[in-house]
Design a protein around this motif. Structure first.
Motif, mmCIF file in Angstrom:
data_model
loop_
_atom_site.group_PDB
_atom_site.id
_atom_site.type_symbol
_atom_site.label_atom_id
_atom_site.label_comp_id
_atom_site.label_asym_id
_atom_site.label_seq_id
_atom_site.Cartn_x
_atom_site.Cartn_y
_atom_site.Cartn_z
ATOM 1 N N ILE A 153 -19.942 25.798 -61.565
ATOM 2 C CA ILE A 153 -19.765 26.114 -60.159
ATOM 3 C C ILE A 153 -19.204 24.864 -59.472
ATOM 4 C CG2 ILE A 153 -20.875 26.879 -58.037
ATOM 5 C CD1 ILE A 153 -20.814 28.962 -60.309
ATOM 6 N N TYR A 154 -18.116 25.030 -58.720
ATOM 7 C CA TYR A 154 -17.400 23.905 -58.131
ATOM 8 C C TYR A 154 -17.587 23.903 -56.614
ATOM 9 C CZ TYR A 154 -15.334 24.119 -62.763
ATOM 10 O OH TYR A 154 -15.165 24.160 -64.122
ATOM 11 N N PRO A 155 -18.252 22.891 -56.068
ATOM 12 C CA PRO A 155 -18.529 22.831 -54.632
ATOM 13 C C PRO A 155 -17.250 22.792 -53.788
ATOM 14 C CG PRO A 155 -19.905 21.272 -55.825
ATOM 15 C CD PRO A 155 -18.876 21.764 -56.789
ATOM 16 N N GLY A 156 -17.176 23.712 -52.835
ATOM 17 C CA GLY A 156 -16.093 23.695 -51.856
ATOM 18 C C GLY A 156 -14.726 24.079 -52.373
ATOM 19 N N MET A 157 -14.599 24.503 -53.616
ATOM 20 C CA MET A 157 -13.284 24.833 -54.176
ATOM 21 C C MET A 157 -12.753 26.129 -53.561
ATOM 22 S SD MET A 157 -12.125 25.326 -58.181
ATOM 23 C CE MET A 157 -12.749 27.002 -58.392
ATOM 24 N N PRO A 158 -11.470 26.181 -53.219
ATOM 25 C CA PRO A 158 -10.890 27.441 -52.746
ATOM 26 C C PRO A 158 -10.752 28.443 -53.889
ATOM 27 C CG PRO A 158 -9.199 25.758 -52.913
ATOM 28 C CD PRO A 158 -10.512 25.069 -53.169
ATOM 29 N N HIS A 159 -10.225 29.602 -53.587
ATOM 30 C CA HIS A 159 -10.067 30.669 -54.578
ATOM 31 C C HIS A 159 -8.873 30.335 -55.473
ATOM 32 C CE1 HIS A 159 -10.827 34.665 -56.144
ATOM 33 N NE2 HIS A 159 -9.571 35.014 -55.944
ATOM 34 N N THR A 160 -9.118 29.532 -56.487
ATOM 35 C CA THR A 160 -8.035 29.039 -57.331
ATOM 36 C C THR A 160 -8.590 28.678 -58.702
ATOM 37 O OG1 THR A 160 -6.194 27.459 -57.404
ATOM 38 C CG2 THR A 160 -8.320 26.624 -56.607
ATOM 39 N N ILE A 161 -7.756 28.062 -59.541
ATOM 40 C CA ILE A 161 -8.147 27.593 -60.872
ATOM 41 C C ILE A 161 -7.944 26.085 -60.906
ATOM 42 C CG2 ILE A 161 -7.677 27.735 -63.353
ATOM 43 C CD1 ILE A 161 -6.499 30.545 -62.815
ATOM 44 N N ASN A 162 -8.950 25.347 -61.367
ATOM 45 C CA ASN A 162 -8.812 23.885 -61.371
ATOM 46 C C ASN A 162 -8.666 23.331 -62.788
ATOM 47 O OD1 ASN A 162 -11.380 23.614 -62.557
ATOM 48 N ND2 ASN A 162 -12.405 23.335 -60.586
ATOM 49 N N ASP A 163 -8.429 22.036 -62.881
ATOM 50 C CA ASP A 163 -8.163 21.392 -64.172
ATOM 51 C C ASP A 163 -9.373 21.442 -65.097
ATOM 52 O OD1 ASP A 163 -5.592 20.816 -63.384
ATOM 53 O OD2 ASP A 163 -6.031 18.758 -62.764
ATOM 54 N N ASP A 164 -10.567 21.340 -64.532
ATOM 55 C CA ASP A 164 -11.758 21.377 -65.365
ATOM 56 C C ASP A 164 -11.898 22.742 -66.039
ATOM 57 O OD1 ASP A 164 -14.348 19.961 -66.146
ATOM 58 O OD2 ASP A 164 -15.134 21.823 -65.294
#
Length: 313
Positions: A285-296
């Protein structure tokens, strides 16, 4: 131009309505014959009916996501034959093609290795408003050119019309047709020797919800399951007593803690359900992340795909 709306009162008895429909198609029937460049070309005719032109041929709702059964009759002279798809009902020179399957024909785009040469396959499902090329754009970050990547395109850019938390009936037949599309692709992969244990289901957003729901309803040992911003489909309180076992399938779930589309508790619910089905679940779970895909998340997918090893000689 649309005509006046029709309406009548129907009693409780059974009725068989008959609709008289007259149309004037403006395109769709093409005649081909010899010309100055190809003097020996065979004489023939062919039809091509785009979805938005179909109402000029028969009464229907012309949107790509809405399918209905239909029947076509064709009579041709002796010495010629008619060819079409569907189920042949009559003879060679007078055929009736009954399109009795309501399944939406999904276009499937591919990347990577050919399935018959691949170590494994990744079935990728895009989100609402996106496309098959959008989800396939992730492939270059995975670093596995020896895998086959297949991405079906949802009609009109969506697998089902409403939020995944709506009552199931509101999102039908989209849910059923989307799950059937996954089934069809898996059947094609199986014919190439790629069974469930060498197939990874991956989706983002609406596609993640569909992938997770498919894995839960068809519990078995998959090569992996990836839900990027998704949860199991249905309103709060939907029974999750899925049969079967995922047999230690590696599953990765990633999402923001403030995603408007995917409530955090629905990601946590999916994690519990998959653990109960015997999967090896990793949730981030990624704090504050928008509706997207991140590098992690991409890195976790790379680690999951690393478990698909080449066949030993």
């Amino acid at each position: 131009m649309p005509g006046p709306a029709l309406g009548t009162r129907i009693t409780a008895r059974s009725h068989s309505p008959v609709i008289g429909y007259r149309a004037r198609p403006e395109r769709g029937l093409y005649f081909i014959g010899p010309d100055e460049h190809y003097p020996h070309k065979h004489v023939h005719a062919w039809t091509q009916n785009q979805d938005i032109d179909a109402h000029a041929w028969f009464p229907c709702y012309t949107l790509p996501g809405d399918k209905a059964t239909s029947e076509m009759l064709a009579t041709v002279p002796a010495g010629m034959f008619a060819l079409s798809n569907g189920r042949i009902k009559y003879g060679r020179h007078r055929i009736g093609m009954a399109m009795s399957d309501r399944r939406v024909p999904y276009r499937v785009e591919t990347a990577g290795a050919a399935p018959n040469d691949a170590v494994g396959a990744v079935l990728m499902l895009h989100g609402r408003g996106a496309s098959a090329p959008d989800i396939l754009s992730l492939v270059s970050a995975f670093g596995r050119d020896d895998l086959a990547y297949l991405a079906p395109a949802a009609p009109s850019g969506q697998w089902y019309p409403y939020r995944f938390t709506e009552p199931l009936v509101r999102n039908e037949p989209g849910i059923t047709l989307g799950l059937q599309a996954i089934d069809d692709i898996r059947a094609a992969l199986l014919r190439e020797g790629l069974g469930a244990e060498r197939t990874v289901l991956l989706g983002f957003s609406q596609g993640a919800c569909l992938a997770l729901e498919y894995a839960a309803r068809n519990a078995q040992r998959f090569g992996g399951v990836v839900g990027l911003s998704g949860g199991l489909i249905g309103p709060d309180g939907t029974p999750r007593d899925y049969p079967g076992s995922l047999e230690s399938t590696p599953i990765f779930l990633g999402c923001s803690d403030v995603d408007f589309h995917i409530p955090l508790y629905r990601v946590q619910e999916a994690s519990r359900v998959f653990e109960a089905l015997g999967a090896r679940v990793t949730t981030r779970i990624y704090p504050g992340m928008p509706h997207t895909i991140n590098d992690d998340e991409i890195e976790h997918v790379r680690e999951l795909l690393a478990e698909l090893k080449p066949h030993q000689a």
